[in-house]
Design an enzyme around this catalytic site. Structure first.
Site, PDB file in Angstrom:
ATOM      1  N   HIS A 116     -36.671   9.738  -1.312  1.00  0.00           N
ATOM      2  CA  HIS A 116     -36.583  10.121   0.096  1.00  0.00           C
ATOM      3  C   HIS A 116     -35.321   9.602   0.775  1.00  0.00           C
ATOM      4  O   HIS A 116     -35.028   9.972   1.917  1.00  0.00           O
ATOM      5  CB  HIS A 116     -37.833   9.604   0.828  1.00  0.00           C
ATOM      6  CG  HIS A 116     -38.099  10.236   2.144  1.00  0.00           C
ATOM      7  ND1 HIS A 116     -37.942   9.570   3.340  1.00  0.00           N
ATOM      8  CD2 HIS A 116     -38.520  11.478   2.464  1.00  0.00           C
ATOM      9  CE1 HIS A 116     -38.262  10.369   4.337  1.00  0.00           C
ATOM     10  NE2 HIS A 116     -38.613  11.536   3.840  1.00  0.00           N
ATOM     11  N   TYR A 147     -42.589   5.976  -0.944  1.00  0.00           N
ATOM     12  CA  TYR A 147     -41.312   6.688  -0.859  1.00  0.00           C
ATOM     13  C   TYR A 147     -40.166   5.697  -1.033  1.00  0.00           C
ATOM     14  O   TYR A 147     -40.257   4.545  -0.605  1.00  0.00           O
ATOM     15  CB  TYR A 147     -41.133   7.354   0.509  1.00  0.00           C
ATOM     16  CG  TYR A 147     -42.108   8.445   0.866  1.00  0.00           C
ATOM     17  CD1 TYR A 147     -43.169   8.801   0.033  1.00  0.00           C
ATOM     18  CD2 TYR A 147     -41.969   9.143   2.067  1.00  0.00           C
ATOM     19  CE1 TYR A 147     -44.050   9.800   0.382  1.00  0.00           C
ATOM     20  CE2 TYR A 147     -42.853  10.153   2.424  1.00  0.00           C
ATOM     21  CZ  TYR A 147     -43.895  10.477   1.585  1.00  0.00           C
ATOM     22  OH  TYR A 147     -44.774  11.469   1.933  1.00  0.00           O
ATOM     23  N   ARG A 193     -44.592  18.336  11.370  1.00  0.00           N
ATOM     24  CA  ARG A 193     -45.510  19.289  10.735  1.00  0.00           C
ATOM     25  C   ARG A 193     -46.701  18.598  10.070  1.00  0.00           C
ATOM     26  O   ARG A 193     -46.548  17.664   9.300  1.00  0.00           O
ATOM     27  CB  ARG A 193     -44.734  20.116   9.715  1.00  0.00           C
ATOM     28  CG  ARG A 193     -45.499  21.303   9.161  1.00  0.00           C
ATOM     29  CD  ARG A 193     -44.609  22.117   8.272  1.00  0.00           C
ATOM     30  NE  ARG A 193     -43.549  22.761   9.003  1.00  0.00           N
ATOM     31  CZ  ARG A 193     -42.271  22.806   8.591  1.00  0.00           C
ATOM     32  NH1 ARG A 193     -41.921  22.217   7.466  1.00  0.00           N
ATOM     33  NH2 ARG A 193     -41.361  23.428   9.303  1.00  0.00           N
ATOM     34  N   ARG A 248     -33.259  15.812  -4.557  1.00  0.00           N
ATOM     35  CA  ARG A 248     -34.626  15.814  -5.069  1.00  0.00           C
ATOM     36  C   ARG A 248     -35.214  17.215  -5.169  1.00  0.00           C
ATOM     37  O   ARG A 248     -35.804  17.592  -6.170  1.00  0.00           O
ATOM     38  CB  ARG A 248     -35.521  14.968  -4.157  1.00  0.00           C
ATOM     39  CG  ARG A 248     -36.966  14.865  -4.634  1.00  0.00           C
ATOM     40  CD  ARG A 248     -37.860  14.307  -3.543  1.00  0.00           C
ATOM     41  NE  ARG A 248     -38.228  15.317  -2.568  1.00  0.00           N
ATOM     42  CZ  ARG A 248     -38.534  15.063  -1.302  1.00  0.00           C
ATOM     43  NH1 ARG A 248     -38.477  13.828  -0.846  1.00  0.00           N
ATOM     44  NH2 ARG A 248     -38.889  16.032  -0.485  1.00  0.00           N
ATOM     45  N   ARG A 265     -43.506  10.315  11.994  1.00  0.00           N
ATOM     46  CA  ARG A 265     -44.793  10.175  11.303  1.00  0.00           C
ATOM     47  C   ARG A 265     -45.113   8.686  11.232  1.00  0.00           C
ATOM     48  O   ARG A 265     -44.315   7.905  10.726  1.00  0.00           O
ATOM     49  CB  ARG A 265     -44.738  10.756   9.886  1.00  0.00           C
ATOM     50  CG  ARG A 265     -44.354  12.228   9.808  1.00  0.00           C
ATOM     51  CD  ARG A 265     -44.530  12.754   8.388  1.00  0.00           C
ATOM     52  NE  ARG A 265     -43.814  14.001   8.180  1.00  0.00           N
ATOM     53  CZ  ARG A 265     -44.265  15.197   8.512  1.00  0.00           C
ATOM     54  NH1 ARG A 265     -45.448  15.292   9.101  1.00  0.00           N
ATOM     55  NH2 ARG A 265     -43.565  16.290   8.286  1.00  0.00           N
ATOM     56  N   ASN A 277     -48.427  20.613  -2.888  1.00  0.00           N
ATOM     57  CA  ASN A 277     -47.101  21.110  -2.508  1.00  0.00           C
ATOM     58  C   ASN A 277     -47.070  22.634  -2.445  1.00  0.00           C
ATOM     59  O   ASN A 277     -46.448  23.224  -1.558  1.00  0.00           O
ATOM     60  CB  ASN A 277     -46.051  20.631  -3.510  1.00  0.00           C
ATOM     61  CG  ASN A 277     -45.706  19.172  -3.354  1.00  0.00           C
ATOM     62  OD1 ASN A 277     -46.126  18.514  -2.400  1.00  0.00           O
ATOM     63  ND2 ASN A 277     -44.938  18.638  -4.287  1.00  0.00           N
ATOM     64  N   HIS A 336     -35.843  13.755  14.715  1.00  0.00           N
ATOM     65  CA  HIS A 336     -36.140  13.311  13.356  1.00  0.00           C
ATOM     66  C   HIS A 336     -35.475  11.974  13.055  1.00  0.00           C
ATOM     67  O   HIS A 336     -35.675  11.402  11.982  1.00  0.00           O
ATOM     68  CB  HIS A 336     -35.661  14.393  12.373  1.00  0.00           C
ATOM     69  CG  HIS A 336     -36.151  14.236  10.979  1.00  0.00           C
ATOM     70  ND1 HIS A 336     -35.326  13.881   9.925  1.00  0.00           N
ATOM     71  CD2 HIS A 336     -37.388  14.375  10.437  1.00  0.00           C
ATOM     72  CE1 HIS A 336     -36.022  13.831   8.813  1.00  0.00           C
ATOM     73  NE2 HIS A 336     -37.276  14.119   9.085  1.00  0.00           N
TER      74      HIS A 336
END
Length: 691
Positions: A598, A474, A411, A570, A381, A55, A441
């Site tokens: 998530h 997630y 990304r 979060r 993704r 991270n 998204h």
């Protein structure tokens, strides 16, 4: 949108807003706390340590890199009033504390505990003669043949150093075969070499003994320079800005432009230098100069510079007692006839507790069903070897009209997305890349099926990606429905994405960048009006991050009116809770546990007629104003109650993995009241849904 708030508005005061980057950085201290928690299984603690390191890498690659760019452009401060230069300086100070804590956790806690459990990551000074002989042979046979050491002189200038690659700077004395005087040399470790080497049990005496490649390189580097004396060998790693800047309005083909950008991504501007703690200061200054970095961008490392690579040990050690107990996601009855099941009523999925299989089955059965005419899908993704992509390809080969909206700018997944976009196009899928200037998204799938004389739409909407792997890691909410109005809304959004449709009125969904921001503000203001009128005002919202200033201002006004607000955030949160007279009715908590939180869920009391929404969007400026996002209501009262209980109320009861954000910006663990039963939201759901 921040500029729309009047300068003299007291809620514009910079002291009411935390900095987003610093708040995001602090999230990693909460992740690291899991690595330090003795109640967590040992190898899972190792994983948390590695996650905090990874991270931090990404933080420097993206957030620090973006701040550098903002500083160069002279951009004005945001709501917190801090200039990019000030934020960068504070980032380096806070990151230094995090790095110190990470290596302290590794050196003083995890490494000794792993050793005591029979999982040994052997330091250079702890190799016995037999291990040393084997590692020397390994170096000569497996490592040395692929190395290209570079002595630095006028004919051999400083090489290009790839982002996050492992390198050794070597100090040499003497003269080589050409009579060149020793100085500095650089040894770059190719990506093809494993960063963690497992010793054979017959050599080491134990089944789980490992060595870092960096230790092997540093120990045997003298063999690369025969006849010369190695006076020192110091590992280092440089982190570079990895944010791709493609001017979509200036290119004819975004896919081709992105491919060109990816070629050079690994060599963009440097943002951080990690180097061995014992490296002499003149060498450090020289490297900082080579990478055009300020002194505070260097981090002296008390161990391997690529500590996150020790995550490989987790997969190489089969010790169930050192890991979380396995679980089996709950299967949905009726998945074998998914259309019949959904036609009877909406299906709610709470991942990872509910299996991702129904989503895969919806697409797989649609691909094979002769009654299905069209399939439309967004892909942000999807992962390698995606069964989603394979099903879309099969559907196209079976004669379905298939459209895939592929977001190329996801990304770090750009290259993978380019690859499967090519495969989809080759199979006859209509591939579109969304809308110029707006990342797509949204997470949605639409299946059009002929049933008798009518066409019926089946829709999946979710808070997470179409990625079977992350669906086990997630927490996310998914809804499969054949509700006519929701189906028509999704149809209109796909029309907008693939064509040039004008702005449209949706009946059930809210959509960024058009109606979601206004819809959230309107509902916050409605709770505010209810509280001012003496009625109950209540908001509970859960998301990954919060920084949109107009939403924060609306929440402050709601708090002042008496609305009780609980936010489960979060990561980054720029709202300052607990300020007397402004935000004293707002509480912010963060949950860090086994699964990455998530889900995005918004709940508004609405004077006894509550509304509950799930969304792909956080309450961030980019999500609400500069992306294509969807926010969908859960209309079935029983399913809405389930989402509330499992994803909101359950999390407000957590007294094991919950952290509370204070007025000062610090996070503290939520204390468990005396006599209270320990409660972990995630453990509760595992027991309830997967037990």
């Amino acid at each position: 949108m921040y500029s729309d708030i009047a300068d003299n508005d007291p809620l514009r005061d910079a002291s009411l807003y935390f900095n987003r980057e610093l708040s995001q950085l602090d999230f990693n201290f909460r992740v690291l706390a899991q690595a330090q928690d003795p109640q967590v299984p040992l190898l899972e603690r190792l994983k948390y340590l590695c996650i905090s390191c990874t991270n931090l890498d990404e933080f420097f690659e993206i957030r620090a890199g973006t701040l550098q760019h903002a500083q160069d452009l002279g951009l004005v401060p945001g709501p917190d009033g801090l200039s990019p230069a000030t934020v960068l300086a504070r980032i380096h100070d806070r990151a230094a504390e995090l790095v110190e804590a990470q290596y302290d956790c590794w050196n003083r806690v995890l490494r000794p505990e792993l050793d005591a459990s029979g999982v040994r990551v052997l330091a250079r000074g702890n190799w016995n003669a037999r291990q040393t002989r084997w590692l020397r042979a390994y170096f000569r046979d497996e490592v040395m043949p692929v190395l290209s050491p570079l002595g630095l002189d006028p004919a051999h200038p400083f090489p290009k150093i790839l982002n996050k690659s492992l390198n050794i700077v070597v100090v040499l004395n003497g003269r080589d075969a050409f009579g060149r005087k020793g100085g500095l040399a650089i040894v770059r470790a190719p990506r093809s070499l494993p960063r963690i080497i497992q010793l054979p049990p017959k050599v080491s005496g134990g089944p789980h003994d490992f060595v870092f490649l960096s230790a092997v390189l540093s120990t045997f580097v003298d063999e690369l320079f025969p006849g010369m004396e190695v006076e020192g060998a110091y590992q280092f790693r440089v982190t570079r800005n990895s944010e791709l800047l493609v001017d979509e309005e200036e290119v004819d083909n975004i896919a081709l432009a992105l491919r060109d950008e990816l070629v050079g991504r690994g060599y963009l501007r440097a943002v951080r230098l990690e180097i061995a703690q014992n490296c002499p200061e003149p060498i450090v200054r020289s490297l900082l100069d080579k990478f055009d970095l300020p002194p505070n961008a260097v981090y002296r490392i008390k161990g391997p510079v690529n500590l996150n690579r020790v995550i490989q040990v987790y997969g190489l050690v089969d010790r169930s007692e050192l890991k979380f107990p396995p679980f089996q996601p709950r299967a949905l009855p009726g998945s074998e006839q998914i259309f019949e099941t959904v036609a009877k009523g909406d299906v709610l999925l709470h991942h990872p507790y509910d299996a991702f299989t129904p989503v895969l089955e919806l697409l797989r059965q649609a691909a094979e069903d002769p009654a299905v005419l069209a399939i439309k899908q967004t892909l942000y993704r999807s992962g390698k070897n995606s069964s989603i992509v394979e099903a879309l390809i099969q559907a196209a080969r079976n004669g379905k009209d298939v459209t895939a909206v592929v977001e190329l700018r996801a990304r770090f997944d750009e290259e993978a997305n380019l690859g499967f976009a090519d495969r989809l196009q080759e199979a006859g899928v209509q591939v579109v890349y969304g809308v110029v200037g707006y990342k797509t998204h949204a997470k949605m799938m639409l299946v059009v099926r002929r049933e008798g004389r009518k066409l019926r739409r089946y829709v999946h909407l979710g808070t997470g990606n179409y990625h079977a792997g992350t669906a086990r890691l997630y927490t996310d909410i998914g809804l499969i429905t054949s509700h006519p109005e929701i189906g028509n809304d999704v149809h209109l959004i796909f029309q907008q994405l693939s064509g040039l449709a004008p702005s449209m009125t949706l009946k059930r969904l809210m959509q960024s960048p058009f109606t979601l921001h206004a819809g959230v503000l309107q509902r916050i203001e409605r709770e505010t009006d209810n509280a001012r009128a003496g009625r109950t005002g209540r908001i509970i919202a859960r998301m990954n991050a919060l920084n949109e200033p107009r939403v924060i201002r609306a929440l402050y006004l709601a708090s002042q009116a008496g609305v009780q607000i609980d936010l489960i955030v979060r990561g980054a949160c720029t709202l300052r809770p607990g300020v007397a007279g402004i935000s004293d009715n707002i509480r912010v908590r963060s949950i860090v546990g086994r699964f990455l939180e998530h889900s995005r869920v918004y709940w508004f009391a609405n004077d006894g007629a509550p509304e509950l929404f799930c969304a792909s969007a956080d309450w961030l400026e980019r999500n609400l104003l500069r992306r294509v996002e969807t926010c969908f209501p859960v209309l079935d009262p029983e399913l809405a109650a389930r989402v509330f209980d499992e994803a909101l109320g359950n999390y407000l009861d957590d007294n094991l993995n919950a952290w509370s954000l204070g007025e000062d910006g610090g996070y503290t663990r939520v204390p468990r009241a005396e006599g209270a039963t320990p409660h972990s939201a995630q453990a509760c759901l595992l027991a309830k849904l997967c037990g």
